[in-house]
Every structure is written in C-alpha cells, then in structure tokens.
Enzyme design. Sequence first.
Site, PDB file in Angstrom:
ATOM      1  N   ASP A 257       1.660   4.957   0.440  1.00  0.00           N
ATOM      2  CA  ASP A 257       1.098   6.063   1.206  1.00  0.00           C
ATOM      3  C   ASP A 257       1.104   7.366   0.409  1.00  0.00           C
ATOM      4  O   ASP A 257       2.117   7.747  -0.188  1.00  0.00           O
ATOM      5  CB  ASP A 257       1.904   6.247   2.501  1.00  0.00           C
ATOM      6  CG  ASP A 257       1.396   7.371   3.363  1.00  0.00           C
ATOM      7  OD1 ASP A 257       0.262   7.270   3.867  1.00  0.00           O
ATOM      8  OD2 ASP A 257       2.124   8.379   3.505  1.00  0.00           O
ATOM      9  N   ALA A 258      -0.022   8.072   0.434  1.00  0.00           N
ATOM     10  CA  ALA A 258      -0.146   9.456  -0.050  1.00  0.00           C
ATOM     11  C   ALA A 258       0.648   9.724  -1.322  1.00  0.00           C
ATOM     12  O   ALA A 258       1.538  10.577  -1.351  1.00  0.00           O
ATOM     13  CB  ALA A 258       0.260  10.416   1.056  1.00  0.00           C
ATOM     14  N   VAL A 259       0.314   9.024  -2.389  1.00  0.00           N
ATOM     15  CA  VAL A 259       1.094   9.158  -3.626  1.00  0.00           C
ATOM     16  C   VAL A 259       0.935  10.533  -4.264  1.00  0.00           C
ATOM     17  O   VAL A 259       1.745  10.929  -5.111  1.00  0.00           O
ATOM     18  CB  VAL A 259       0.731   8.059  -4.638  1.00  0.00           C
ATOM     19  CG1 VAL A 259       1.020   6.688  -4.062  1.00  0.00           C
ATOM     20  CG2 VAL A 259      -0.717   8.164  -5.088  1.00  0.00           C
TER      21      VAL A 259
ATOM     22  N   GLU B  69      -2.756   5.087  -1.998  1.00  0.00           N
ATOM     23  CA  GLU B  69      -3.598   6.063  -1.314  1.00  0.00           C
ATOM     24  C   GLU B  69      -3.400   7.385  -2.045  1.00  0.00           C
ATOM     25  O   GLU B  69      -2.280   7.879  -2.143  1.00  0.00           O
ATOM     26  CB  GLU B  69      -3.205   6.227   0.153  1.00  0.00           C
ATOM     27  CG  GLU B  69      -4.079   7.250   0.861  1.00  0.00           C
ATOM     28  CD  GLU B  69      -3.424   7.888   2.078  1.00  0.00           C
ATOM     29  OE1 GLU B  69      -4.154   8.516   2.869  1.00  0.00           O
ATOM     30  OE2 GLU B  69      -2.192   7.787   2.222  1.00  0.00           O
TER      31      GLU B  69
ATOM     32  N   ARG C 292       0.873  -1.163   0.000  1.00  0.00           N
ATOM     33  CA  ARG C 292       0.000   0.000   0.000  1.00  0.00           C
ATOM     34  C   ARG C 292       0.915   1.219   0.000  1.00  0.00           C
ATOM     35  O   ARG C 292       1.752   1.393   0.882  1.00  0.00           O
ATOM     36  CB  ARG C 292      -0.897  -0.024   1.237  1.00  0.00           C
ATOM     37  CG  ARG C 292      -1.896   1.147   1.329  1.00  0.00           C
ATOM     38  CD  ARG C 292      -1.371   2.241   2.213  1.00  0.00           C
ATOM     39  NE  ARG C 292      -2.371   3.252   2.525  1.00  0.00           N
ATOM     40  CZ  ARG C 292      -2.100   4.356   3.206  1.00  0.00           C
ATOM     41  NH1 ARG C 292      -0.882   4.616   3.639  1.00  0.00           N
ATOM     42  NH2 ARG C 292      -3.048   5.238   3.449  1.00  0.00           N
TER      43      ARG C 292
ATOM     44  N   GLY D 179      -8.001   7.841  13.644  1.00  0.00           N
ATOM     45  CA  GLY D 179      -6.903   8.429  14.400  1.00  0.00           C
ATOM     46  C   GLY D 179      -6.744   9.916  14.217  1.00  0.00           C
ATOM     47  O   GLY D 179      -6.197  10.597  15.097  1.00  0.00           O
TER      48      GLY D 179
ATOM     49  N   HIS E 191      -7.264   3.755   9.687  1.00  0.00           N
ATOM     50  CA  HIS E 191      -6.402   4.372  10.701  1.00  0.00           C
ATOM     51  C   HIS E 191      -6.461   5.892  10.653  1.00  0.00           C
ATOM     52  O   HIS E 191      -6.440   6.553  11.690  1.00  0.00           O
ATOM     53  CB  HIS E 191      -4.958   3.885  10.527  1.00  0.00           C
ATOM     54  CG  HIS E 191      -4.245   4.483   9.358  1.00  0.00           C
ATOM     55  ND1 HIS E 191      -4.387   3.991   8.072  1.00  0.00           N
ATOM     56  CD2 HIS E 191      -3.402   5.542   9.265  1.00  0.00           C
ATOM     57  CE1 HIS E 191      -3.652   4.723   7.248  1.00  0.00           C
ATOM     58  NE2 HIS E 191      -3.052   5.668   7.936  1.00  0.00           N
ATOM     59  N   ASP E 192      -6.531   6.475   9.454  1.00  0.00           N
ATOM     60  CA  ASP E 192      -6.575   7.927   9.318  1.00  0.00           C
ATOM     61  C   ASP E 192      -7.905   8.500   9.778  1.00  0.00           C
ATOM     62  O   ASP E 192      -7.951   9.470  10.538  1.00  0.00           O
ATOM     63  CB  ASP E 192      -6.345   8.332   7.858  1.00  0.00           C
ATOM     64  CG  ASP E 192      -4.886   8.599   7.547  1.00  0.00           C
ATOM     65  OD1 ASP E 192      -4.135   8.972   8.472  1.00  0.00           O
ATOM     66  OD2 ASP E 192      -4.490   8.430   6.382  1.00  0.00           O
TER      67      ASP E 192
END
Length: 576
Positions: free
Chosen positions: A242-244, A279, A240, A377, A373-374
């Site tokens: 992250d934040a591409v 993501e 996965r 959290g 999670h985002d």
Amino acid sequence: MPEVWAPRADSVALRVAGRGDDCVMAPVGGGWWRAETELHDGDEYGFVLDGADHARPDPRSRRQPRGVHELSAVFDPAAHEWADATWTGRQLAGGVVYELHVGTFTPEGTLDAAIDRLGHLVELGIDFVELLPVNGFNGVHNWGYDGVLWYAVHEPYGGPAAYQRFVDACHAHGIAVIQDVVYNHLGPSGNYLPEFGPYLRDAESNTWGSSVDLDEPEVRRFIVENALMWLRDHHVDGLRLDAVHALKDRSPIHILQELAEAVDALSAHLGRPLTLIAESDLNDARLIAAREADGYGLTAQWSDDYHHALHVALTGETAGYYADFAPLAALVKASTRGFFHDGTWSSFRGREHGHPIDPRIPAWRLVTFSQDHDQIGNRAAGDRLSQTLDEGGLAIAAVLTVLTPFTPMLFMGEEWAASTPWQFFTSHPEPELGEATARGRKAEFAAMGWDESVVPDPQDPETFQRSKLRWSETDAGVHARILALYRSLLRLRRGHADLTEPDLRDFTAEADEEQRWFRLRRGRTEVLVNFADEPVMVPAPEATDVHLATDPDAYVVDGTAALPARSAVVLADRGR
C-alpha cells in the site's frame, strides 16, 4: 520461548492467562527480552511494560481472539494440514487480478464464506485474488487500512486458521492469492508499538499519521519478516504494498529493494513465483526496473493514470485530478506508454510529475483497472460506474479493463455491474474517534465542492451493510448480460496471444476527439470503441473478422467498421 523487542522499557514481564503471577523477562541484548517459559497453541498472553497494570498485545501477535486491546493468543501456523503440495504458483504475466474485501464480498463477511464463491471466480476466468488488508484493527468492520497488528488476521473474518483454509481452497481452484499489506502507517486505535520501541517518527508524518521509522534496523526487520510470514506460513503468492510513496527511507538500500531481495530468495527456496505489487503515486518505473538496472526489482505497480484516462472518457468527469485527462489523447498515451504523467505538468499537483517508462519493461508489470476500492470508495457516495453509466458504457468499461495492454484488475462485483455502492465505513468503538472520522469525511468532500448531504456516515452500520454485494443480481437483466460479457472477454484474452503481448513497442493507439472514437492496435488484433452517443464509421483493416461486439448492430464491411453509440468491437486479422 517468548521474545519481544522493547528497547523503551526498563522492565518487561510476560502475563499468561490462567497462570497466576507474571513471569519476569530477561534482557538479551539489542532491546530484546526473553522469558524462560513455554507457550502452547491457544495460550493467551501479553507483555507488561515497566510494571503497568495492563498487559499489551504482542507486536508480532498471530491472533487476537478478543480484539486489539486484549491479550494475544499463540497460533501455530504449522498445525494446518496443507493440501496444496502440488501447487506451483502463478506468474503475474498474462494473469487477471480480482480485488475483494472479505467483509463485504459475502453476506457473512468471513473467509470461510468467501471459499464458497471461488467457483464463480474460476468460471469468470480469474487468476489472482487480491484481498484488502486483513490484519488486526479495532472494531468489527473497516476497509482494513487502520490495522495495528500486522501479523494477526482479523478475528471476525475467521482468524489465521480460516485464512489458511481460504488460501488452501484458492490453490485447489487454481487461483493464486495476493495479500494487501500496509507498511506506511498504523491505525488510530490499539497502536501500542511506540510503547515498545521507536517504530514511528513522531516528528514526521504522512497523510495517515506518523511515519514508520525506517532508520531503525529492527523496524525494517519487523516489516521484512511480516512479508515473509504471509508468503511462507500462509502460502500466499504475492503482496500488494500500500502507498509506497509514503515510505520515507533514507537508507542506502531502500526498504522496497530489501523486501524484493528477501522475497526473491524465498521464491527460489520454495520453487514457486512470488509477486510484489506496489501502489505508488510517483509514476516512477524504478520500482519495477531490474536491480541490475538500478531499480528495486518489484514485480509490478499500479497505474492510476490508466484509470483516470478511462474514467474521464467514460463519464466526462473532469473535476480535480481528472482535469488533465479530459482529451481522449490521454487514453491513447496511457494505453501505449503506461503513464500519462511522465514528466508532464500535473495541474492537480501544481508541478511536473512522473518519469517515462523504459519501453523495454514488459507491459504486464503495470496493473490497470476501471474501478478499485479507492476510486469507488473515495467518491462522496461510494458510487460505482454501474450507478452512472448506461449498459453501453459499462460494456466499454469491460472491454478496456479486460483487454488493457497491461495486467487487468477487477473490483468485486464489477463483473456483473453490481448495484450496491462501496462506501467508506468504520466501526471505531471510541465515540470521539468515530465522530472525528465522520466530521473529517464530510469536511474533506465539502472542500472539494461536494454536497455534504450525500456523504454517508462511515460509523453508521448501514453504510457497511449497503456495501455488501448482492449475489442474487447475477442471474437477471443487465447484470447477467454484463457478467456474460466479462466471461467472454476473459476467454478472448486468454485465447489470443496478441492480447497478452508484453512489448510496449508493439502497441499503437489513436483517437478522434470530435467523433469520440478510440482505437488500440495489438499485433493483428484491434479494439475499436465509440464513446459517443451517436453511431460512427471508423476505418478498419481489410480482411478482418469481428471476434466480439458489445452491440449486435456493429459490423465491418469493405474496410469500414460501423459502431453504434456507446459500443466496442474486437477485430482480428482473418489470416491469423
């Protein structure tokens, strides 16, 4: 022989614990340095740049037994005796993903302890476990997005050997592993990469710090080889990313396409499917479009829009970016077209946002969820839906998470309506960094109108402890009933082809804004939901059976479905 890329250094020496004097390394071209010596499994070593007093960890360190500021340790990935020779992998299509954080999944917070809970995931019906980042970061506990040594596995989790045991055990249970990786920034403590070379663009930043310098070929190679390491050496089944959207790449071939091409080649060599999930905040299906159609060729991407539409329908929250998703029509659109913002006005961004998805792209290429999670959290108090919704609302969330037209993802503990929050926690050893993190967290939520007093201190160890799952809950009360519902829904999804049908053109949905009901049609199967606090009567197809109801008082008769308040039913054509 040890090698390191350090074009910014005028001299490099290898320091090995217990071997006396440092060994001078020789330049071999392209900014690379090499030492004519042998290192063995377990040897601790580091690189001395330009005669400095302290040795720095290897940028490609596989193990940091004493933390990210200390010497690296040699780790031989081939030493593990793998037991998964018959593992043929899993394709994402038709699968269900379970996101977990190693440190809070079990009381022990280790990879070996997580192995003991895999039976629970098998019984639940999970196909993929997605681990939040496990690479090396400073401190003991952290979400994992402050990593600074991308090739290492965090030692308190058990290090790389435990990681291999975990993957092996997952495969033995029939579960594939997806590893969350962060290639868009580095953490604030222990990042020595800029001393070695131009890993970062100091003049260009994103939300989390300096941007990674994707103009530099060796930095791109550093990323691609890291991805291949997880998949090849640790037998991971997917990544996965992250934040591409924070990957600023001006190259003719985007780093995401370069990654996809390299991973596809490895997949062909290994003979098993390998998955890349992005993501992205861009709402642009070019990421998952085929390269033959000028796409990047990634396997899938997250759709936050589905989460937002479902969250608003469940909770009524419309602050911030939730404002655009207030009508049930947003859930209708997100359920049938993947993105809500597909060129439409985004009030939160103050501009038009997104692009339509080509309906020929299979629906399973979008990963959707009601919690992750985002979204938990990054709430002020880290509260789950279980701390907001009644049992009826939680049941609806379960139905529309599992029976989504896309690839469903659950967040750990969601399946039993865990009572524990999942809060933002850190353990920065540097007092000034810890204080700055806590201040910044409070200021961020105060600016959005939240009460600062409800924002937990991320540095307080109790914030971390509160976020650990309580497994004893699963056998009692509402927790046991919600768990039983998730198990039933996952069996239903697997047993009905309509519920994994990937053709977006075969989905239809509608909603009644006044009565607050929602209908999703998938072939000869329908999902009917009543979000209201009052019962409703909804037209239903003739000759249908109720395959699942979240409330025992729901029924269908004479072409009408009676739905109690806050309930859902799944209907199937009697002739199927």
